[in-house]
Design a protein around this motif. Structure first.
Motif, PDB file in Angstrom:
ATOM      1  N   GLU A 185       8.678 -24.604  26.548  1.00 10.54           N
ATOM      2  CA  GLU A 185       9.121 -24.086  27.323  1.00 10.54           C
ATOM      3  C   GLU A 185      10.940 -24.210  27.049  1.00 10.54           C
ATOM      4  OE1 GLU A 185       6.969 -25.350  30.714  1.00 10.54           O
ATOM      5  OE2 GLU A 185       5.683 -24.888  30.068  1.00 10.54           O
ATOM      6  N   VAL A 186      11.341 -23.824  28.356  1.00  7.64           N
ATOM      7  CA  VAL A 186      12.815 -23.269  28.314  1.00  7.64           C
ATOM      8  C   VAL A 186      13.371 -23.731  29.240  1.00  7.64           C
ATOM      9  CG1 VAL A 186      14.576 -23.323  27.674  1.00  7.64           C
ATOM     10  CG2 VAL A 186      13.192 -23.069  26.037  1.00  7.64           C
ATOM     11  N   ALA A 187      14.014 -24.595  30.019  1.00 11.21           N
ATOM     12  CA  ALA A 187      14.658 -24.315  31.786  1.00 11.21           C
ATOM     13  C   ALA A 187      15.240 -23.461  32.105  1.00 11.21           C
ATOM     14  CB  ALA A 187      14.905 -26.583  32.267  1.00 11.21           C
ATOM     15  N   PRO A 188      15.527 -23.057  32.930  1.00 20.85           N
ATOM     16  CA  PRO A 188      16.652 -22.982  33.793  1.00 20.85           C
ATOM     17  C   PRO A 188      18.354 -23.439  33.169  1.00 20.85           C
ATOM     18  CG  PRO A 188      15.382 -21.937  34.963  1.00 20.85           C
ATOM     19  CD  PRO A 188      15.230 -23.636  34.689  1.00 20.85           C
ATOM     20  N   ARG A 189      18.550 -24.403  33.057  1.00 19.83           N
ATOM     21  CA  ARG A 189      19.807 -25.190  33.201  1.00 19.83           C
ATOM     22  C   ARG A 189      19.616 -24.919  31.486  1.00 19.83           C
ATOM     23  NH1 ARG A 189      15.736 -28.888  33.365  1.00 19.83           N
ATOM     24  NH2 ARG A 189      15.524 -30.255  32.068  1.00 19.83           N
ATOM     25  N   SER A 190      19.015 -24.554  30.439  1.00 18.82           N
ATOM     26  CA  SER A 190      19.198 -23.700  29.354  1.00 18.82           C
ATOM     27  C   SER A 190      20.453 -22.865  29.205  1.00 18.82           C
ATOM     28  CB  SER A 190      18.559 -23.922  28.458  1.00 18.82           C
ATOM     29  OG  SER A 190      18.075 -25.544  28.296  1.00 18.82           O
ATOM     30  N   PHE A 191      21.020 -22.467  30.178  1.00 22.21           N
ATOM     31  CA  PHE A 191      21.601 -20.962  29.874  1.00 22.21           C
ATOM     32  C   PHE A 191      22.476 -20.905  30.940  1.00 22.21           C
ATOM     33  CE2 PHE A 191      16.781 -20.248  29.506  1.00 22.21           C
ATOM     34  CZ  PHE A 191      16.454 -19.343  28.311  1.00 22.21           C
ATOM     35  N   ILE A 192      23.219 -19.907  30.980  1.00 16.33           N
ATOM     36  CA  ILE A 192      24.480 -19.710  31.143  1.00 16.33           C
ATOM     37  C   ILE A 192      24.643 -18.198  31.557  1.00 16.33           C
ATOM     38  CG2 ILE A 192      27.205 -19.336  32.168  1.00 16.33           C
ATOM     39  CD1 ILE A 192      27.298 -22.235  30.952  1.00 16.33           C
ATOM     40  N   PRO A 193      24.262 -18.048  32.950  1.00 18.77           N
ATOM     41  CA  PRO A 193      23.699 -18.345  34.154  1.00 18.77           C
ATOM     42  C   PRO A 193      22.417 -18.932  34.127  1.00 18.77           C
ATOM     43  CG  PRO A 193      23.804 -15.996  34.419  1.00 18.77           C
ATOM     44  CD  PRO A 193      24.368 -16.254  33.176  1.00 18.77           C
ATOM     45  N   ALA A 194      22.339 -19.683  35.063  1.00 17.66           N
ATOM     46  CA  ALA A 194      20.582 -19.889  34.780  1.00 17.66           C
ATOM     47  C   ALA A 194      19.719 -18.792  36.020  1.00 17.66           C
ATOM     48  CB  ALA A 194      20.467 -21.703  36.023  1.00 17.66           C
ATOM     49  N   PRO A 195      19.188 -18.505  34.853  1.00 19.81           N
ATOM     50  CA  PRO A 195      17.956 -17.545  35.220  1.00 19.81           C
ATOM     51  C   PRO A 195      17.520 -17.708  36.514  1.00 19.81           C
ATOM     52  CG  PRO A 195      16.612 -18.765  33.197  1.00 19.81           C
ATOM     53  CD  PRO A 195      18.232 -18.680  33.550  1.00 19.81           C
ATOM     54  N   GLU A 196      16.257 -17.443  37.122  1.00 18.52           N
ATOM     55  CA  GLU A 196      15.625 -17.883  37.919  1.00 18.52           C
ATOM     56  C   GLU A 196      14.560 -17.836  38.032  1.00 18.52           C
ATOM     57  OE1 GLU A 196      16.062 -14.290  41.502  1.00 18.52           O
ATOM     58  OE2 GLU A 196      18.189 -15.000  41.054  1.00 18.52           O
ATOM     59  N   VAL A 197      14.032 -18.141  36.680  1.00 18.62           N
ATOM     60  CA  VAL A 197      12.455 -18.398  36.523  1.00 18.62           C
ATOM     61  C   VAL A 197      12.683 -19.016  35.010  1.00 18.62           C
ATOM     62  CG1 VAL A 197      11.597 -15.412  36.604  1.00 18.62           C
ATOM     63  CG2 VAL A 197      12.875 -15.996  34.989  1.00 18.62           C
ATOM     64  N   ALA A 198      11.812 -19.840  34.623  1.00 20.10           N
ATOM     65  CA  ALA A 198      11.722 -20.675  33.689  1.00 20.10           C
ATOM     66  C   ALA A 198      10.817 -19.740  32.717  1.00 20.10           C
ATOM     67  CB  ALA A 198      10.291 -21.529  33.214  1.00 20.10           C
ATOM     68  N   SER A 199      11.469 -20.502  31.495  1.00 20.18           N
ATOM     69  CA  SER A 199      11.379 -19.637  29.760  1.00 20.18           C
ATOM     70  C   SER A 199      10.559 -19.871  29.344  1.00 20.18           C
ATOM     71  CB  SER A 199      12.970 -19.055  29.198  1.00 20.18           C
ATOM     72  OG  SER A 199      13.546 -18.768  30.494  1.00 20.18           O
ATOM     73  N   ALA A 200      10.318 -19.353  27.762  1.00 22.04           N
ATOM     74  CA  ALA A 200       9.454 -20.287  26.735  1.00 22.04           C
ATOM     75  C   ALA A 200       9.703 -19.387  25.681  1.00 22.04           C
ATOM     76  CB  ALA A 200       7.464 -20.350  27.192  1.00 22.04           C
ATOM     77  N   VAL A 201       9.676 -20.390  24.776  1.00 22.60           N
ATOM     78  CA  VAL A 201       9.651 -19.222  23.590  1.00 22.60           C
ATOM     79  C   VAL A 201       8.536 -19.268  22.737  1.00 22.60           C
ATOM     80  CG1 VAL A 201      10.670 -19.743  20.938  1.00 22.60           C
ATOM     81  CG2 VAL A 201      12.007 -20.693  22.406  1.00 22.60           C
ATOM     82  N   ILE A 202       8.356 -18.323  22.459  1.00 20.82           N
ATOM     83  CA  ILE A 202       7.038 -17.783  21.460  1.00 20.82           C
ATOM     84  C   ILE A 202       7.333 -17.061  20.277  1.00 20.82           C
ATOM     85  CG2 ILE A 202       6.995 -15.574  22.717  1.00 20.82           C
ATOM     86  CD1 ILE A 202       3.353 -16.194  23.049  1.00 20.82           C
ATOM     87  N   ALA A 203       5.988 -17.676  19.712  1.00 19.87           N
ATOM     88  CA  ALA A 203       6.092 -17.626  18.225  1.00 19.87           C
ATOM     89  C   ALA A 203       4.990 -16.697  17.803  1.00 19.87           C
ATOM     90  CB  ALA A 203       6.129 -18.411  17.258  1.00 19.87           C
ATOM     91  N   CYS A 204       5.564 -15.325  17.321  1.00 22.01           N
ATOM     92  CA  CYS A 204       4.130 -13.938  17.061  1.00 22.01           C
ATOM     93  C   CYS A 204       4.247 -14.610  15.881  1.00 22.01           C
ATOM     94  CB  CYS A 204       3.846 -12.903  17.520  1.00 22.01           C
ATOM     95  SG  CYS A 204       3.879 -13.405  19.642  1.00 22.01           S
ATOM     96  N   ARG A 205       3.151 -14.781  14.572  1.00 27.13           N
ATOM     97  CA  ARG A 205       3.290 -14.882  12.797  1.00 27.13           C
ATOM     98  C   ARG A 205       1.990 -13.260  13.186  1.00 27.13           C
ATOM     99  NH1 ARG A 205       2.436 -18.156   8.500  1.00 27.13           N
ATOM    100  NH2 ARG A 205       2.945 -19.668   9.539  1.00 27.13           N
ATOM    101  N   LYS A 206       3.276 -12.272  12.797  1.00 26.51           N
ATOM    102  CA  LYS A 206       1.996 -10.888  11.866  1.00 26.51           C
ATOM    103  C   LYS A 206       0.919 -10.752  11.627  1.00 26.51           C
ATOM    104  CE  LYS A 206       2.839  -6.210  13.034  1.00 26.51           C
ATOM    105  NZ  LYS A 206       3.701  -6.239  11.674  1.00 26.51           N
ATOM    106  N   ARG A 207      -0.320 -10.524  11.761  1.00 26.90           N
ATOM    107  CA  ARG A 207      -1.837 -10.767  11.207  1.00 26.90           C
ATOM    108  C   ARG A 207      -1.397 -10.176   9.737  1.00 26.90           C
ATOM    109  NH1 ARG A 207      -5.806 -13.384  14.011  1.00 26.90           N
ATOM    110  NH2 ARG A 207      -5.351 -12.782  16.408  1.00 26.90           N
TER     111      ARG A 207
END
Ligand code: SAM
Length: 294
Positions: A185-207
């Protein structure tokens, strides 16, 4: 060239100030300022020296720099007209980055990546996350990994299981084509400007092959779209969206052994495949009868 790590509050502010830039809300610009996130995206993409990587929306070059440092050959597509000049400076030290000005949704990605295997890494603009993901999945591109920052809520939808309220057409498309996992997960404070929502990094490995077999993939996704198109309706009603008669829907549900009163959001990928095959078989039978009657 500007200092090594663009992914810091000071360097990012300095770049924005030096070029007189203001983050555009319309273009979904939230610039990463957390080096650990850049590192985690690059690691999740499992980049080896010389891998071709498509980055969507490089912004001022924060993630691009991490990708370039890892030895990837980066092609970065950016919509904002002002940014290529900025990137020419912030990434001036790298000869393994190519910046292309354009809208990713209007780009011929296959041609751009020369029809060779590639990975996607991006901190996506949130206003068009779903269309971008669906375009990447549906175009049958030679992609091996898609690692992206998305809204946390979208990441949760991508990995959602049947029966949950957030399971939908995006979950099915992502899980049919890839094996997704939330990296962090990535908190809004990790960005400038801070978004209004929480973020996440998702990794999708192609089948290498879909997890379920269907005789007609187009029909499979038609059935999925119809089932989720009218979430509150029972399958008996929602499936009329496939464009067939009530009787054909009844027969297909019966042949697939699926209760007509169920709702789309309870169906597993295997059940969608069975249902789609039942529709295909019904259609083939109708076509055969029509030809016979002629
Ligand atoms: N990668 C940078 C970072 O991590 O700091 C910027 C990420 S920012 C969330 C999204 C970027 O996508 C912005 O630079 C924005 O201008 C760009 N963008 C927005 N819509 C786009 C589109 N349709 N095609 C390509 N880039 C787009």
């Amino acid at each position: 060239m500007i200092a090594p790590d663009i992914a810091s509050p000071d360097v990012t502010r300095h770049i924005l100030k030096s070029f007189g830039l203001r983050a555009s809300k319309r273009l979904g610009q939230n610039f990463l300022i957390d080096a650990s996130v850049v590192k985690d995206i690059v690691a999740a993409a499992e980049i080896a020296e010389g891998d071709a990587v498509l980055e969507i929306g490089p912004g001022i070059g924060t993630l691009t720099q991490g990708l370039a440092e890892s030895g990837a050959k980066v092609t970065a597509v950016e919509l904002d007209k002002k940014l290529p000049a900025v990137l020419a400076e912030t990434l001036g030290a790298y000869d393994n980055v190519r910046v292309v000005r354009g809208d990713i949704l209007k780009t011929d990605i296959r041609a751009l990546m020369e029809n060779a295997p590639f990975k996607v890494a991006a901190n996506l603009p949130y206003y068009i996350t779903t269309p971008i993901l669906l375009a990447l999945l549906e175009q049958r591109l030679p992609i091996t990994h898609i690692v992206t920052m998305v809204q946390k809520e979208v990441a949760e939808r991508m990995i959602a299981e049947p029966g949950s309220k957030i399971y939908g057409a995006l979950s099915v498309a992502v899980q049919y084509h890839t094996e997704p996992r939330i990296v962090r997960e990535v908190a809004p404070r990790s960005f400038i400007p801070a978004p209004e929502v929480a973020s996440a990094v998702i990794a999708c490995r192609k089948r290498s092959a879909p997890p379920v077999e269907t005789s007609d993939e187009r029909m499979f996704f038609r059935v999925v779209r119809a089932s989720f198109g009218q979430r509150r309706k029972t399958l008996a009603n929602a499936l009329l969206g496939v464009g067939v008669s009530k009787e054909a829907v009844r027969c297909a549900l019966e042949a697939a052994g699926i209760d007509a009163k169920r709702r789309g959001e309870t169906l597993s990928l295997a059940e969608f495949a069975r249902l789609s095959d039942a529709f295909s078989a019904g259609k083939a039978e109708d076509d055969r009868r029509e030809t016979h009657d002629l």
